[in-house]
Motif scaffolding. Sequence first.
Motif, PDB file in Angstrom:
ATOM      1  N   LEU A   8      53.410 -19.975 -21.329  1.00 55.28           N
ATOM      2  CA  LEU A   8      54.362 -19.942 -20.232  1.00 55.28           C
ATOM      3  C   LEU A   8      54.994 -18.557 -20.244  1.00 55.28           C
ATOM      4  CD1 LEU A   8      55.807 -21.543 -17.993  1.00 55.28           C
ATOM      5  CD2 LEU A   8      57.413 -22.346 -19.729  1.00 55.28           C
ATOM      6  N   VAL A   9      54.916 -17.847 -19.121  1.00 56.22           N
ATOM      7  CA  VAL A   9      55.384 -16.459 -19.056  1.00 56.22           C
ATOM      8  C   VAL A   9      56.418 -16.296 -17.949  1.00 56.22           C
ATOM      9  CG1 VAL A   9      54.731 -14.055 -18.659  1.00 56.22           C
ATOM     10  CG2 VAL A   9      53.151 -15.575 -19.828  1.00 56.22           C
ATOM     11  N   PHE A  10      57.485 -15.589 -18.287  1.00 56.44           N
ATOM     12  CA  PHE A  10      58.499 -15.237 -17.301  1.00 56.44           C
ATOM     13  C   PHE A  10      58.557 -13.721 -17.198  1.00 56.44           C
ATOM     14  CE2 PHE A  10      59.557 -19.407 -18.794  1.00 56.44           C
ATOM     15  CZ  PHE A  10      59.811 -20.083 -17.621  1.00 56.44           C
ATOM     16  N   ILE A  11      58.301 -13.214 -15.998  1.00 59.42           N
ATOM     17  CA  ILE A  11      58.402 -11.783 -15.745  1.00 59.42           C
ATOM     18  C   ILE A  11      59.838 -11.511 -15.297  1.00 59.42           C
ATOM     19  CG2 ILE A  11      57.580  -9.855 -14.357  1.00 59.42           C
ATOM     20  CD1 ILE A  11      54.899 -11.358 -14.094  1.00 59.42           C
ATOM     21  N   ARG A  12      60.469 -10.562 -15.973  1.00 59.74           N
ATOM     22  CA  ARG A  12      61.866 -10.251 -15.666  1.00 59.74           C
ATOM     23  C   ARG A  12      61.993  -8.829 -15.123  1.00 59.74           C
ATOM     24  NH1 ARG A  12      64.325 -11.596 -21.503  1.00 59.74           N
ATOM     25  NH2 ARG A  12      62.931  -9.868 -21.889  1.00 59.74           N
ATOM     26  N   ASP A  13      62.928  -8.666 -14.220  1.00 56.64           N
ATOM     27  CA  ASP A  13      63.363  -7.351 -13.749  1.00 56.64           C
ATOM     28  C   ASP A  13      64.776  -7.197 -14.317  1.00 56.64           C
ATOM     29  OD1 ASP A  13      64.520  -5.220 -12.391  1.00 56.64           O
ATOM     30  OD2 ASP A  13      63.658  -5.755 -10.451  1.00 56.64           O
ATOM     31  N   ILE A  14      64.860  -6.625 -15.510  1.00 54.58           N
ATOM     32  CA  ILE A  14      66.124  -6.529 -16.238  1.00 54.58           C
ATOM     33  C   ILE A  14      67.166  -5.737 -15.447  1.00 54.58           C
ATOM     34  CG2 ILE A  14      67.208  -5.713 -18.375  1.00 54.58           C
ATOM     35  CD1 ILE A  14      65.362  -8.035 -18.913  1.00 54.58           C
ATOM     36  N   LEU A  15      66.754  -4.623 -14.883  1.00 55.67           N
ATOM     37  CA  LEU A  15      67.682  -3.743 -14.165  1.00 55.67           C
ATOM     38  C   LEU A  15      68.371  -4.468 -13.001  1.00 55.67           C
ATOM     39  CD1 LEU A  15      68.807  -0.855 -13.924  1.00 55.67           C
ATOM     40  CD2 LEU A  15      66.882  -0.337 -12.423  1.00 55.67           C
ATOM     41  N   ASN A  16      67.592  -5.222 -12.241  1.00 56.16           N
ATOM     42  CA  ASN A  16      68.134  -5.931 -11.077  1.00 56.16           C
ATOM     43  C   ASN A  16      68.517  -7.384 -11.361  1.00 56.16           C
ATOM     44  OD1 ASN A  16      67.901  -3.801  -9.064  1.00 56.16           O
ATOM     45  ND2 ASN A  16      65.710  -3.980  -9.470  1.00 56.16           N
ATOM     46  N   SER A  45      43.022 -16.280 -27.557  1.00 51.14           N
ATOM     47  CA  SER A  45      44.303 -16.371 -28.265  1.00 51.14           C
ATOM     48  C   SER A  45      45.370 -16.846 -27.281  1.00 51.14           C
ATOM     49  CB  SER A  45      44.689 -15.013 -28.850  1.00 51.14           C
ATOM     50  OG  SER A  45      45.009 -14.114 -27.801  1.00 51.14           O
ATOM     51  N   ILE A  46      46.510 -17.251 -27.799  1.00 50.76           N
ATOM     52  CA  ILE A  46      47.594 -17.704 -26.931  1.00 50.76           C
ATOM     53  C   ILE A  46      48.050 -16.578 -26.015  1.00 50.76           C
ATOM     54  CG2 ILE A  46      49.970 -18.573 -26.914  1.00 50.76           C
ATOM     55  CD1 ILE A  46      49.192 -19.949 -29.659  1.00 50.76           C
ATOM     56  N   ILE A  47      48.190 -15.381 -26.555  1.00 49.11           N
ATOM     57  CA  ILE A  47      48.644 -14.248 -25.748  1.00 49.11           C
ATOM     58  C   ILE A  47      47.600 -13.859 -24.693  1.00 49.11           C
ATOM     59  CG2 ILE A  47      47.902 -12.303 -27.183  1.00 49.11           C
ATOM     60  CD1 ILE A  47      50.860 -11.241 -26.735  1.00 49.11           C
ATOM     61  N   ASP A  48      46.323 -13.972 -25.041  1.00 48.56           N
ATOM     62  CA  ASP A  48      45.272 -13.719 -24.049  1.00 48.56           C
ATOM     63  C   ASP A  48      45.309 -14.774 -22.947  1.00 48.56           C
ATOM     64  OD1 ASP A  48      44.404 -11.438 -25.331  1.00 48.56           O
ATOM     65  OD2 ASP A  48      42.748 -12.444 -26.373  1.00 48.56           O
ATOM     66  N   GLY A  49      45.602 -16.005 -23.321  1.00 49.25           N
ATOM     67  CA  GLY A  49      45.740 -17.072 -22.337  1.00 49.25           C
ATOM     68  C   GLY A  49      46.899 -16.805 -21.384  1.00 49.25           C
ATOM     69  N   ALA A  50      48.006 -16.304 -21.920  1.00 48.14           N
ATOM     70  CA  ALA A  50      49.166 -15.969 -21.091  1.00 48.14           C
ATOM     71  C   ALA A  50      48.812 -14.864 -20.105  1.00 48.14           C
ATOM     72  CB  ALA A  50      50.333 -15.538 -21.980  1.00 48.14           C
ATOM     73  N   ARG A  51      48.119 -13.863 -20.584  1.00 45.80           N
ATOM     74  CA  ARG A  51      47.711 -12.754 -19.701  1.00 45.80           C
ATOM     75  C   ARG A  51      46.743 -13.230 -18.613  1.00 45.80           C
ATOM     76  NH1 ARG A  51      48.060  -9.152 -24.612  1.00 45.80           N
ATOM     77  NH2 ARG A  51      49.733  -7.718 -24.055  1.00 45.80           N
ATOM     78  N   ARG A  52      45.774 -14.062 -19.001  1.00 48.26           N
ATOM     79  CA  ARG A  52      44.807 -14.580 -18.034  1.00 48.26           C
ATOM     80  C   ARG A  52      45.503 -15.412 -16.955  1.00 48.26           C
ATOM     81  NH1 ARG A  52      43.314 -19.330 -17.683  1.00 48.26           N
ATOM     82  NH2 ARG A  52      43.718 -19.879 -19.858  1.00 48.26           N
ATOM     83  N   GLU A  61      48.750  -7.822 -14.145  1.00 50.62           N
ATOM     84  CA  GLU A  61      48.403  -7.557 -15.545  1.00 50.62           C
ATOM     85  C   GLU A  61      49.719  -7.393 -16.294  1.00 50.62           C
ATOM     86  OE1 GLU A  61      45.324  -7.263 -16.879  1.00 50.62           O
ATOM     87  OE2 GLU A  61      44.154  -7.292 -15.031  1.00 50.62           O
ATOM     88  N   LEU A  62      49.898  -8.164 -17.358  1.00 52.97           N
ATOM     89  CA  LEU A  62      51.140  -8.109 -18.121  1.00 52.97           C
ATOM     90  C   LEU A  62      51.048  -7.090 -19.240  1.00 52.97           C
ATOM     91  CD1 LEU A  62      51.918 -11.903 -18.408  1.00 52.97           C
ATOM     92  CD2 LEU A  62      52.769 -10.267 -16.725  1.00 52.97           C
ATOM     93  N   GLU A  63      52.153  -6.410 -19.475  1.00 51.94           N
ATOM     94  CA  GLU A  63      52.252  -5.434 -20.548  1.00 51.94           C
ATOM     95  C   GLU A  63      53.437  -5.801 -21.431  1.00 51.94           C
ATOM     96  OE1 GLU A  63      52.348  -1.614 -18.582  1.00 51.94           O
ATOM     97  OE2 GLU A  63      50.853  -2.324 -17.163  1.00 51.94           O
ATOM     98  N   ASN A  64      53.345  -5.470 -22.699  1.00 52.06           N
ATOM     99  CA  ASN A  64      54.451  -5.683 -23.645  1.00 52.06           C
ATOM    100  C   ASN A  64      55.009  -7.098 -23.616  1.00 52.06           C
ATOM    101  OD1 ASN A  64      54.279  -2.964 -24.397  1.00 52.06           O
ATOM    102  ND2 ASN A  64      55.639  -2.372 -22.729  1.00 52.06           N
ATOM    103  N   LEU A  65      54.136  -8.082 -23.757  1.00 50.60           N
ATOM    104  CA  LEU A  65      54.591  -9.473 -23.826  1.00 50.60           C
ATOM    105  C   LEU A  65      55.418  -9.697 -25.079  1.00 50.60           C
ATOM    106  CD1 LEU A  65      51.558 -11.657 -22.721  1.00 50.60           C
ATOM    107  CD2 LEU A  65      53.794 -11.541 -21.676  1.00 50.60           C
TER     108      LEU A  65
END
Length: 160
Positions: A8-16, A45-52, A61-65
């Motif tokens: 489960l991945v949450f993409i955040r925009d910290i600045l805003n 892997s779990i992290i590869d699954g999150a990226r996929r 494409e996610l970076e720095n998970l």
Amino acid sequence: MIRRLYSLVFIRDILNRKVLLGFKKRGFGKFKWNGLGGKVHSDESIIDGARREAKEEACVELENLKYVGYLEFQFEYDMNDIMATHVFCADEYSGEIAETEEIRPQWFDYDKVPFDKMWKDDKFWFHYILSNKLFKGFFLFQSDQETITHYELNEVDKLE
């Protein structure tokens, strides 16, 4: 006891102070807002699954998970099955966020997260996502998938 791996991945925009959620258009969790993610395949892997999943569901494409949480979900209709969910945050991504057949992504202000249209457990742990804290939890739902019968939730110093 069967433990099925999920990401489960949450993409955040910290600045805003915004978080990207996806409106689920089909399958498990249909008509709910959630992070991006799903089942981890046996050959990844779990992290590869999150990226996929992020690529499949929102075209990014996610970076720095960052691994931020671990949640187990169980439903009374199948007490032998546990959804072992590894929760990640990403503050960087590449690509254009886009709607797919499964997900309609949308940014939400931190103070306007639509908890009334999300899984009932989210309101208990989501603040950890927004405050950079690590957490572990367990939630038992009734068969209706809406009522929490029991839960345990803790902030932790580290995740393994």
